[in-house]
Enzyme design. Structure first.
Site, PDB file in Angstrom:
ATOM      1  N   LYS A 134       0.861  -1.184   0.000  1.00 21.43           N
ATOM      2  CA  LYS A 134       0.000   0.000   0.000  1.00 21.43           C
ATOM      3  C   LYS A 134       0.891   1.226   0.000  1.00 21.43           C
ATOM      4  CE  LYS A 134      -3.627   2.363   2.555  1.00 21.43           C
ATOM      5  NZ  LYS A 134      -4.664   2.244   3.566  1.00 21.43           N
ATOM      6  N   LYS A 191      -2.243  -1.467  -3.865  1.00 23.39           N
ATOM      7  CA  LYS A 191      -3.093  -0.282  -3.787  1.00 23.39           C
ATOM      8  C   LYS A 191      -2.242   0.973  -3.832  1.00 23.39           C
ATOM      9  CE  LYS A 191      -6.116   1.879  -0.517  1.00 23.39           C
ATOM     10  NZ  LYS A 191      -6.346   2.042   0.855  1.00 23.39           N
TER      11      LYS A 191
HETATM   12  C1  PBG Z   1      -7.477   3.438   5.443  1.00 26.99           C
HETATM   13  C2  PBG Z   1      -7.774   3.256   4.003  1.00 26.99           C
HETATM   14  C3  PBG Z   1      -7.589   4.191   2.980  1.00 26.99           C
HETATM   15  C4  PBG Z   1      -8.147   3.637   1.828  1.00 26.99           C
HETATM   16  C5  PBG Z   1      -8.623   2.358   2.160  1.00 26.99           C
HETATM   17  N1  PBG Z   1      -8.367   2.125   3.515  1.00 26.99           N
HETATM   18  C6  PBG Z   1      -7.052   5.584   3.006  1.00 26.99           C
HETATM   19  C7  PBG Z   1      -5.751   5.879   3.579  1.00 26.99           C
HETATM   20  O1  PBG Z   1      -4.902   5.007   3.772  1.00 26.99           O
HETATM   21  O2  PBG Z   1      -5.594   7.051   3.907  1.00 26.99           O
HETATM   22  C8  PBG Z   1      -8.225   4.331   0.500  1.00 26.99           C
HETATM   23  C9  PBG Z   1      -9.218   3.807  -0.458  1.00 26.99           C
HETATM   24  C10 PBG Z   1      -9.553   4.720  -1.586  1.00 26.99           C
HETATM   25  O3  PBG Z   1      -8.912   5.760  -1.825  1.00 26.99           O
HETATM   26  O4  PBG Z   1     -10.501   4.393  -2.303  1.00 26.99           O
HETATM   27  N2  PBG Z   1      -6.429   2.805   6.023  1.00 26.99           N
END
Ligand code: PBG
Length: 330
Positions: free
Chosen positions: A198, A253
């Site tokens: 991520k 992601k």
């Molecule tokens: C939280 C999380 C995030 C997303 C999914 N889980 C945001 C972040 O890490 O700030 C983002 C998903 C999206 O942008 O559609 N941990």
């Protein structure tokens, strides 16, 4: 292969039936996971302005929408809670309250659509007043203290009936910690989908609007735990560690800007999912609103690209729209 004119690549492309026969990858409803946002209340459908077509739903409405998604054949949904800012705390303690919004949503969805897989994020950001995914002291996100909280949160969600817990916090050691906690709680069958690679991405902007973590986060960022967008070898190490700690499935992601990472990670042989994140969804909508892109075609092309890159499934805010079109043979 003989050269031109014996070989003419266009021969196989000249008719629809032939193009269909030689197609290497395709998208089916089985590939889709639908992320939804839930809020308190009854009959609430609150549009998210930066995500056209996406709304925060109260549990009763979410239950209906998930039943519709299930009837279209969508295998699973990912549930994200939107908390009243007054309920957020420094330590995010509401994350492991068995009666919190996400646990109530999971119970209601499983009661009405038991055949649908329910996935929950394991991370503190919806519950913390500072919007970080972990416990913060003196501006530092504390790894091991956060693991204690994540174990409680994961067990709490699984006990509520969540099928798949999805740690999205990027703390070190979290998959092993969560697996051990689930096993100790007799929840051996709860699956773990690790947000293994991520990245610290600007493409999460609209999601943070949707859950209200943008305001909480302010000018801070998540770069001490989410990955640097320049790295791919590091992604493979992250994924391998998570698999060694017991992840059943791994995720990359964001999605489209990271298809090379999807390709590399899928080569490790574990079920690999990609998250087409909020910013990807919103930019396609924004361009379509201007008349610059054909929404349905870029949507389908972008989702097919994940399959081509090696993903088994995609989390997408388009999931229900796509499932509807697939069901109608469009
Ligand atoms: C939280 C999380 C995030 C997303 C999914 N889980 C945001 C972040 O890490 O700030 C983002 C998903 C999206 O942008 O559609 N941990």
């Amino acid at each position: 292969m003989p050269a031109f004119p014996a070989t003419r690549m266009r021969r196989n492309r000249q008719t629809d039936w032939s193009r269909r026969l030689v197609r290497e990858n395709s998208l089916s409803v089985d590939d889709l996971i639908w992320p939804i946002f839930v809020v308190e209340g009854q009959g609430v459908v609150e549009a998210v302005p930066s995500m056209p077509g996406v709304a925060r739903l109260s549990i009763d409405v979410a239950v209906e929408r998930v039943a519709e998604a299930a009837s279209l054949g969508i295998p699973a949904v990912a549930v994200f809670p939107v908390l009243d800012p007054a309920l957020k705390t420094e330590g995010g303690e509401r994350a492991w309250d068995p009666d919190n919004l996400v646990c109530r949503a999971v119970r209601a969805i499983k009661a009405s659509s038991p055949q649908v897989g329910v996935i929950c994020d394991v991370a503190l950001d919806p519950f913390t007043s500072h919007g970080q995914d972990g416990i913060v002291r003196d501006g530092v996100i504390l790894n091991d203290e956060t693991l204690t909280a994540l174990r409680l949160q994961a067990v709490c969600q699984a006990a509520a009936g969540c099928d798949v817990v999805a740690p999205s916090d990027m703390m070190d050691g979290r998959i092993g910690a969560v697996r051990a906690a689930l096993d100790a709680a007799n929840l051996q069958n709860t699956q773990i989908l690790s947000y293994a690679a991520k990245y610290a991405s600007a493409f999460y902007g609209p999601f943070r609007d949707a859950v209200g973590s943008k305001a909480a986060l302010g000018a801070a960022d998540k770069r001490t735990y989410q990955m640097d967008p320049g790295n791919v070898q590091e992604a493979l190490r992250e994924v391998q560690l998570d698999l060694d700690e017991g992840a059943d499935m791994v995720m990359v992601k964001p999605g489209m800007p990271y298809l090379d990472v999807v390709r590399a990670v899928s080569g490790l042989g574990a079920p690999t999912f990609a998250y087409q994140v909020s910013g990807e969804y919103s930019m396609m909508h924004a361009a379509a609103q201007q008349g610059w892109l054909d929404l349905r075609r870029v949507r389908d092309e972008s989702l097919l690209a994940f399959k081509r890159a090696g993903a088994q499934a995609v989390l997408s805010y388009f999931a229900v729209d796509v499932a509807r079109d697939l069901a109608a043979g469009r």
